[in-house]
Every structure is written in C-alpha cells, then in structure tokens.
Design an enzyme around this catalytic site. Structure first.
Site, PDB file in Angstrom:
ATOM      1  N   LYS A   1       1.109  -1.145  -0.282  1.00 25.28           N
ATOM      2  CA  LYS A   1       0.108   0.050   0.053  1.00 25.28           C
ATOM      3  C   LYS A   1       1.242   1.379  -0.029  1.00 25.28           C
ATOM      4  O   LYS A   1      -0.062   1.998  -0.282  1.00 25.28           O
ATOM      5  CB  LYS A   1      -0.960   0.053   0.662  1.00 25.28           C
ATOM      6  CG  LYS A   1      -2.120  -1.105   0.775  1.00 25.28           C
ATOM      7  CD  LYS A   1      -3.233  -0.983   1.877  1.00 25.28           C
ATOM      8  CE  LYS A   1      -4.045  -1.657   1.911  1.00 25.28           C
ATOM      9  NZ  LYS A   1      -5.484  -1.612   2.260  1.00 25.28           N
TER      10      LYS A   1
ATOM     11  N   LYS B   1      -5.472  -9.477  -5.677  1.00 22.50           N
ATOM     12  CA  LYS B   1      -6.128  -9.865  -4.996  1.00 22.50           C
ATOM     13  C   LYS B   1      -7.051  -8.747  -5.342  1.00 22.50           C
ATOM     14  O   LYS B   1      -7.286  -7.370  -5.880  1.00 22.50           O
ATOM     15  CB  LYS B   1      -6.655  -9.988  -3.835  1.00 22.50           C
ATOM     16  CG  LYS B   1      -6.278  -8.792  -3.462  1.00 22.50           C
ATOM     17  CD  LYS B   1      -6.508  -8.878  -1.694  1.00 22.50           C
ATOM     18  CE  LYS B   1      -6.982  -7.196  -1.115  1.00 22.50           C
ATOM     19  NZ  LYS B   1      -7.774  -7.652  -0.843  1.00 22.50           N
TER      20      LYS B   1
ATOM     21  N   LYS C   1     -10.748  -3.450  -2.568  1.00 18.58           N
ATOM     22  CA  LYS C   1     -11.769  -2.042  -2.877  1.00 18.58           C
ATOM     23  C   LYS C   1     -10.892  -1.082  -3.363  1.00 18.58           C
ATOM     24  O   LYS C   1     -11.210  -0.147  -4.079  1.00 18.58           O
ATOM     25  CB  LYS C   1     -12.580  -1.746  -0.996  1.00 18.58           C
ATOM     26  CG  LYS C   1     -13.705  -2.466  -1.272  1.00 18.58           C
ATOM     27  CD  LYS C   1     -14.398  -2.252   0.051  1.00 18.58           C
ATOM     28  CE  LYS C   1     -14.618  -3.194   1.546  1.00 18.58           C
ATOM     29  NZ  LYS C   1     -12.735  -2.966   2.068  1.00 18.58           N
TER      30      LYS C   1
HETATM   31  P1  ATP Z   1      -8.982  -2.731   1.275  1.00 17.70           P
HETATM   32  O1  ATP Z   1      -8.376  -1.917  -0.789  1.00 17.70           O
HETATM   33  O2  ATP Z   1      -9.250  -0.985   0.620  1.00 17.70           O
HETATM   34  O3  ATP Z   1      -8.233  -2.926   1.679  1.00 17.70           O
HETATM   35  P2  ATP Z   1     -10.516  -4.709   1.001  1.00 17.70           P
HETATM   36  O4  ATP Z   1     -10.675  -5.292  -0.828  1.00 17.70           O
HETATM   37  O5  ATP Z   1      -8.827  -5.409   1.363  1.00 17.70           O
HETATM   38  O6  ATP Z   1      -9.982  -2.972   0.976  1.00 17.70           O
HETATM   39  P3  ATP Z   1     -10.851  -4.814   3.604  1.00 17.70           P
HETATM   40  O7  ATP Z   1     -11.718  -4.297   3.988  1.00 17.70           O
HETATM   41  O8  ATP Z   1      -9.035  -4.665   3.719  1.00 17.70           O
HETATM   42  O9  ATP Z   1     -11.376  -4.726   1.888  1.00 17.70           O
HETATM   43  O10 ATP Z   1     -10.808  -6.763   4.335  1.00 17.70           O
HETATM   44  C1  ATP Z   1     -11.632  -6.819   4.449  1.00 17.70           C
HETATM   45  C2  ATP Z   1     -11.966  -8.444   4.279  1.00 17.70           C
HETATM   46  O11 ATP Z   1     -12.724  -9.170   3.246  1.00 17.70           O
HETATM   47  C3  ATP Z   1     -11.139  -8.963   5.232  1.00 17.70           C
HETATM   48  O12 ATP Z   1     -11.077  -9.812   5.839  1.00 17.70           O
HETATM   49  C4  ATP Z   1      -9.930 -10.072   3.353  1.00 17.70           C
HETATM   50  O13 ATP Z   1      -9.055 -10.467   4.161  1.00 17.70           O
HETATM   51  C5  ATP Z   1     -11.265  -9.910   3.263  1.00 17.70           C
HETATM   52  N1  ATP Z   1     -10.673  -9.942   1.640  1.00 17.70           N
HETATM   53  C6  ATP Z   1     -10.291  -8.462   0.571  1.00 17.70           C
HETATM   54  N2  ATP Z   1     -10.286  -9.179  -1.012  1.00 17.70           N
HETATM   55  C7  ATP Z   1     -10.445 -10.352  -0.827  1.00 17.70           C
HETATM   56  C8  ATP Z   1      -9.856 -11.253  -1.680  1.00 17.70           C
HETATM   57  N3  ATP Z   1      -9.774 -10.377  -2.705  1.00 17.70           N
HETATM   58  N4  ATP Z   1     -10.445 -12.723  -1.472  1.00 17.70           N
HETATM   59  C9  ATP Z   1     -10.794 -13.060   0.187  1.00 17.70           C
HETATM   60  N5  ATP Z   1     -10.462 -12.726   0.268  1.00 17.70           N
HETATM   61  C10 ATP Z   1     -10.435 -11.046   0.231  1.00 17.70           C
HETATM   62 MG    MG Z   2      -7.720  -4.397   2.893  1.00 16.82          MG
END
Ligand code: ATP
Ligand code: MG
Length: 332
Positions: A112, A195, A198
């Site tokens: 990040k 992955k 968001k």
């Molecule tokens: P950001 O990019 O802001 O970090 P994010 O998509 O990683 O957002 P988080 O809010 O950080 O989402 O994570 C929430 C939950 O979703 C965590 O348990 C994380 O491990 C899970 N998660 C996030 N992205 C994935 C993915 N691509 N596949 C499976 N699990 C995911």
């Molecule tokens: Mg995340």
C-alpha cells in the site's frame, strides 16, 4: 461457544465479491456456531487519506450491506470500531511491544505504501496491523475469519499476544486465523494474479455488490482469460479461468469438479455468460435489502448502539486487565 471477531473497512461505497466470499459469508455462518463480534473498522479507513462525508456514508453503507448479506444483530454483535475507545487504547500498548523491524516486514504496508510517496504514507498505515491486533485481542477471540491477505497480520497478532502474556502474565487468548482455502483469494478480473481489492482494483477488475448488475455482467464477460480454449482449473497457468470457476462454484454451492464436467468441451464465453447470470441473481436481492436498511437510519443507529454496548462490556474488561498487568496505577 468459541469467540470470533472480524472486521471490514469502509473504504468504498460497495463491498466486492472477494469481501463476501472470502470473509462475510463465513461471518454469517459463524453466527450460528460462535459468539461472534463483527465491526466496521473506520479507524483503519483513515490510514490512506479520506473524505469525511464519504467515510460517514460508507460506514452506514457497510453496516447496511452486512445486514443485507445475512448478519443478524440478534445472533452477533455488530458495531463500529470508533464507538469503542478501547481499540485505540490497546493499540498504543501493543505498539510498545512491537519491534520496528517486525512491523516493517508487513507485506500489506509495503504494497500500500509503494503506491504513495513516502511523505504521503502515514505512520497510521505503518501501525495498522497493531491496531488490528488490538481489535482481535480485546475480545479474547479464538478464531478470526479473514481472507488469505490477512494471514501475516494474524501471525503478528498471535506473536503480540504471546509476547504480552509471557512478559506481563496471562492476559490474551492467542487467536487462530480462520481462512477457507477455496475462496480465500478472489482475484481481480483484469489482473487475475492480484487480489480483488476495494482500494487497489481498477473499475473493470472489481465486482461490486452495489453496482448496476448489468455492468457487473459486462465486466465478467470482458474478464481477462488465459491462452488456450479449454476450461481447466489451474491457478498457475490459467489464473483467469480458475478465478471465474472459483466464484461460480462458491455462488452455486457446487464443486469445481462438477463445473469442469459440465463445461467439458465448451468455451470460455459460455462459462462467462452463465457466471454473469448467477452473479446478477445473487446481487439483486442483496441490493434491495441494502436499500431497505438505508431507508431506516434510525434502525441502523439502534443496532450500532446496542452493538457498541455489548462490545464495550467485553473490551473494557480486557483493557483494564491489560493495564493492571502492565503496572498502570488504577484510578481511585
Ligand atoms: P482495501 O483495499 O481498502 O484494503 P479490501 O478489499 O482489502 O479493501 P478489507 O476491508 O481490507 O477489504 O477486508 C475485509 C475482509 O475481506 C478481510 O477479511 C479480507 O481478508 C477479505 N478480502 C479482501 N479482499 C479479498 C479477496 N480478494 N478475496 C478474499 N477475501 C478478501
Ligand atoms: Mg484490505
């Protein structure tokens, strides 16, 4: 009943399919078998720079989506992190037993921060995993249902719990990561080795639960697939198709093997078209329920007030105990 805790960041208007399949779907299941605490982690959401109006909105949207996806405030404790001051308080304590180098080895921070300049990277982004450890340890969680990307942070949490217990006396349960292998890493539609995220995925790479379903269908149909034409599950050589199969299997409660049999001899186009349909059918009612919850902010506030009370009842006890062990003088 085992104690479970997990959280999600209000860093976008919509959750994506990876959030649901990797995390929230398991949260819903664990309401039935565990004493479950789930939070919208707004303190984490200010580590990369944010807009206050959007944050408040997204926090509400997150709560509404969690309810729409199946969290039931009668069966779990649902709260907003900033409503429970103990999170920030314990994070400070844990930061004082974390090595600088140890924190510096966190891959998520490296990823990040690489996307920002070093002057715009906040110290909060660096200490984020320590706050996450506090989130978990305050509730004496036995298990933490998360996606694969959180494995390293969970290891740090376990190390910190053990370290504190050894130095100051038994205080924290050492939690285990609960990562369901099949859906632990849903990947980006345009970059099928990264992955879905968001904050990092491009608009066409991410399947948002709240976007116009026709748009999602289009994204699925234009997902990057692999050379060759055969539908095979091979994460290494066919990451694009494998990701589509993973999503399809998870959304229809079928096995990859069943799908491979069904699509034997058929093309990528067929698979994409069918997955698009399945996804659209899945999100439509989720969107409708989310809208209904958003129309009743009084209800959301009530759920969160009850949640914060229940969360504080647990976290305040843990924090007081930690302070006691640390040698802080009790206030008279
Ligand atoms: P950001 O990019 O802001 O970090 P994010 O998509 O990683 O957002 P988080 O809010 O950080 O989402 O994570 C929430 C939950 O979703 C965590 O348990 C994380 O491990 C899970 N998660 C996030 N992205 C994935 C993915 N691509 N596949 C499976 N699990 C995911
Ligand atoms: Mg995340």
């Amino acid at each position: 009943r085992p104690r479970v805790l997990s959280g999600i960041q209000p860093t976008a208007d919509s959750f994506h399919l990876g959030n649901y399949l990797g995390a929230v779907r398991n949260w819903v299941a664990m309401q039935e078998t565990a004493d479950a605490f789930y939070c919208v982690v707004d303190l984490h959401a200010i580590t990369m720079g944010h807009d206050p109006v959007a944050l408040r909105n997204r926090t509400r949207l997150s709560v509404a989506q969690l309810l729409a996806l199946g969290l039931d405030p009668e069966r779990c404790t649902l709260f907003v992190q900033s409503h429970v001051p103990e999170h920030a308080q314990l994070a400070w304590v844990l930061s004082c037993i974390t090595g600088f180098g140890e924190a510096g080895r966190m891959v998520q921070f490296k990823d990040k921060s690489a996307k920002q300049g070093s002057d715009t990277t906040s110290v909060g982004l660096f200490t984020y995993p320590i706050l996450q450890a506090a989130d978990i340890l305050l509730y004496q969680a036995d298990a933490v249902p998360v996606g694969e990307d959180q494995r390293q942070h969970l290891e740090l949490t376990r190390d910190l719990a053990q370290r504190f217990n050894t130095r100051f006396g038994q205080t924290f349960t050492v939690p285990a990561a609960y990562i369901v292998r099949d859906t632990a890493k849903i990947t980006d539609l345009q970059e099928p080795t990264s992955k879905m995220s968001k904050s990092a995925s491009s608009p066409n790479g991410i399947l948002e639960l709240l976007e116009e379903p026709a748009r999602s269908a289009k994204k699925i149909k234009s997902a990057v697939t692999d050379t060759g034409r055969e539908i095979l599950y091979d994460e290494e050589n066919k990451p694009g198709i494998s990701n589509l199969l993973t999503m399809y299997a998870a959304l229809t409660q079928r096995t990859i093997d069943e799908l491979l049999e069904e699509y034997d001899g058929r093309g990528y186009g067929d698979l994409k078209k069918d997955l698009a349909e399945v996804f659209v059918e899945f999100v439509k009612p989720v969107q409708e329920r989310t809208r209904t919850y958003l129309e009743d902010p009084g209800y959301l506030d009530k759920v969160l007030a009850v949640g914060a009370d229940k969360a504080r009842a647990v976290s305040a006890v843990t924090l007081a105990n930690a302070y006691q062990h640390l040698g802080f003088l009790s206030p008279a």
